[in-house]
Design an enzyme around this catalytic site. Structure first.
Site, PDB file in Angstrom:
ATOM      1  CE  LYS A  42      -1.328   7.918  13.352  1.00 48.79           C
ATOM      2  NZ  LYS A  42      -0.782   6.845  12.563  1.00 48.79           N
TER       3      LYS A  42
ATOM      4  CB  SER B  13      -6.929   5.621   6.648  1.00 49.38           C
ATOM      5  OG  SER B  13      -7.119   5.707   8.039  1.00 49.38           O
TER       6      SER B  13
ATOM      7  CG  ASN C 249      -3.904   4.387  11.844  1.00 42.70           C
ATOM      8  OD1 ASN C 249      -2.949   5.029  12.255  1.00 42.70           O
ATOM      9  ND2 ASN C 249      -4.603   4.738  10.774  1.00 42.70           N
TER      10      ASN C 249
ATOM     11  CB  ALA D 267       2.412   7.637   1.588  1.00 46.33           C
TER      12      ALA D 267
ATOM     13  CG  ASN E 291      -9.272   7.647  11.450  1.00 46.92           C
ATOM     14  OD1 ASN E 291      -8.820   8.759  11.681  1.00 46.92           O
ATOM     15  ND2 ASN E 291      -8.512   6.686  10.964  1.00 46.92           N
TER      16      ASN E 291
ATOM     17  N   GLY F 258       3.697   1.263   2.663  1.00 44.23           N
ATOM     18  CA  GLY F 258       4.699   0.244   2.324  1.00 44.23           C
ATOM     19  C   GLY F 258       5.576   0.703   1.170  1.00 44.23           C
TER      20      GLY F 258
ATOM     21  CG  ASN G 190      -8.836  14.235   7.880  1.00 42.63           C
ATOM     22  OD1 ASN G 190      -9.768  13.444   7.809  1.00 42.63           O
ATOM     23  ND2 ASN G 190      -7.563  13.863   7.785  1.00 42.63           N
TER      24      ASN G 190
ATOM     25  N   GLY H 150       0.849  -1.198   0.000  1.00 50.52           N
ATOM     26  CA  GLY H 150       0.000   0.000   0.000  1.00 50.52           C
ATOM     27  C   GLY H 150       0.880   1.242   0.000  1.00 50.52           C
TER      28      GLY H 150
HETATM   29  O1  PAF Z   1      -5.998   7.426   9.529  1.00 40.88           O
HETATM   30  C1  PAF Z   1      -5.786   8.557   9.036  1.00 40.88           C
HETATM   31  O2  PAF Z   1      -6.361   8.957   8.050  1.00 40.88           O
HETATM   32  C2  PAF Z   1      -4.753   9.466   9.698  1.00 40.88           C
HETATM   33  O3  PAF Z   1      -4.118   8.739  10.719  1.00 40.88           O
HETATM   34  C3  PAF Z   1      -5.315  10.785  10.230  1.00 40.88           C
HETATM   35  C4  PAF Z   1      -4.407  11.299  11.325  1.00 40.88           C
HETATM   36  C5  PAF Z   1      -6.713  10.702  10.772  1.00 40.88           C
HETATM   37  C6  PAF Z   1      -5.237  11.832   9.157  1.00 40.88           C
HETATM   38  O4  PAF Z   1      -6.024  11.560   8.055  1.00 40.88           O
END
Ligand code: PAF
Length: 317
Positions: free
Chosen positions: A202, A272, A117, A143, A210, A12, A220, A9
């Site tokens: 985090k 994400s 995550n 990325a 998210n 990676g 975001n 991905g």
């Molecule tokens: O998972 C994600 O997208 C990122 O960790 C974050 C910090 C929410 C930024 O888009």
């Protein structure tokens, strides 16, 4: 140094490309034969932060091609030599099959850096791979993969912290080697012995941004713009922060500011989780808000908002 990147991905490919540029022996292990064939034939197409575009040669094989005895075939000294595995797959891909494949890959002295995550995966890895050294990592690099195989754009700089998951299972030489290699590849890498705290910080950010970006289908940056969404963000933040603090998170004071800063710094980004929902992939909700609910249950604390967003996001895919 042999470096195995497990997962083709965005994260990676970015790590593989930047590390291979410094002359390291990088192999990318992918989920599909098709992607491995393209990477092996054409290399990684990496768009750097400054806009430069480079083709970078790497070795690449599919994870399914790993067979018992692989280390012996790969080179006479593979059993004795040391290697790093950078595990960059999503939480949902860490299943029994992948654990078997990681077992095959981790011959000799191997350390595994986990860049996921959420929480829960490192217990699983430590239990399934008792011979490997497990390292927790928290990265803020950005990325984006721009095609289905080899084209990746480096979209943001940020620190990459890593440290041993269990204090008694680490190797100073190996971790310093990786630290130096990462730094020479341009990463703002650092070793930390406060990884639980960094992971929880985090997790707190991910647990607020998210699920709500996925539920409201917003970027975001747009998320906090609406007063009722902001109120919900704040409530989810308070609940999550209280649970993580009860489980040992130390640095909670500026947590809300951090959440708002991440929304501002990544304003144009799709999280994400929203990206997973939009493309019909399984999300990481079980390891983010589901993980927080699990901690709360263990501590005997209620977690109604984390429970609710977990249920809601599951209904989106
Ligand atoms: O998972 C994600 O997208 C990122 O960790 C974050 C910090 C929410 C930024 O888009």
């Amino acid at each position: 140094m042999k470096i195995h990147i497990v997962g083709g991905g965005a994260i990676g490919l970015l790590h593989a490309g930047l590390l291979a540029q410094t002359g390291q022996e990088v192999t990318v292990w992918t989920r599909t034969d098709k992607q491995a064939e393209r990477l092996q034939a054409e290399g990684i197409k990496l768009e750097m932060l400054n806009g430069d575009v480079r083709d970078i040669a790497v070795n690449s094989y599919s994870l399914a091609s790993l067979q018992p005895g692989w280390a012996g075939q790969a080179g006479a000294d593979a059993e004795q030599s040391s290697a790093w595995i950078l595990l960059t797959v999503k939480q949902s891909h860490i299943d029994d099959r992948l654990l078997d494949q990681l077992r095959l890959l981790s011959s000799g002295k191997t350390a595994i850096l986990c860049l996921q995550n959420g929480i829960g995966h490192m217990d699983k890895l430590a239990a399934s791979l008792p011979g490997a050294l497990i390292y927790a990592g928290v990265t803020s690099v950005g990325a984006r993969r721009l095609d289905d195989a080899r084209h990746v754009r480096h979209t943001g700089d940020g620190p990459l912290w890593f440290g041993a998951y269990a204090e008694d299972k680490k190797d100073d030489n190996l971790q310093n080697l990786l630290l130096n290699i990462l730094k020479s590849a341009g990463f703002r890498a650092g070793l930390s012995n406060e990884m639980k705290d960094r992971i929880y910080q985090k997790l707190l950010i991910n647990a607020v941004i998210n699920p709500l970006t996925a539920i409201y289908d917003t970027t975001n940056g747009e998320l906090p713009q609406h007063p009722s969404r902001l109120t919900l963000m704040r409530s989810l933040f308070e609940e999550t922060s209280a649970i993580l603090t009860a489980d040992g998170m130390k640095s909670g004071d500026n947590g809300w500011q951090l959440v708002m800063q991440v929304c501002a710094a990544t304003a144009a980004n799709v999280s994400s989780m929203l990206s997973d929902v939009r493309t019909g992939r399984q999300t990481e909700i079980d390891w983010i808000n589901g993980g927080v609910s699990g901690l709360a249950r263990r501590l005997g604390i209620a977690s109604p908002l984390n429970d609710a967003v977990t249920t809601l996001v599951k209904q989106l895919h």
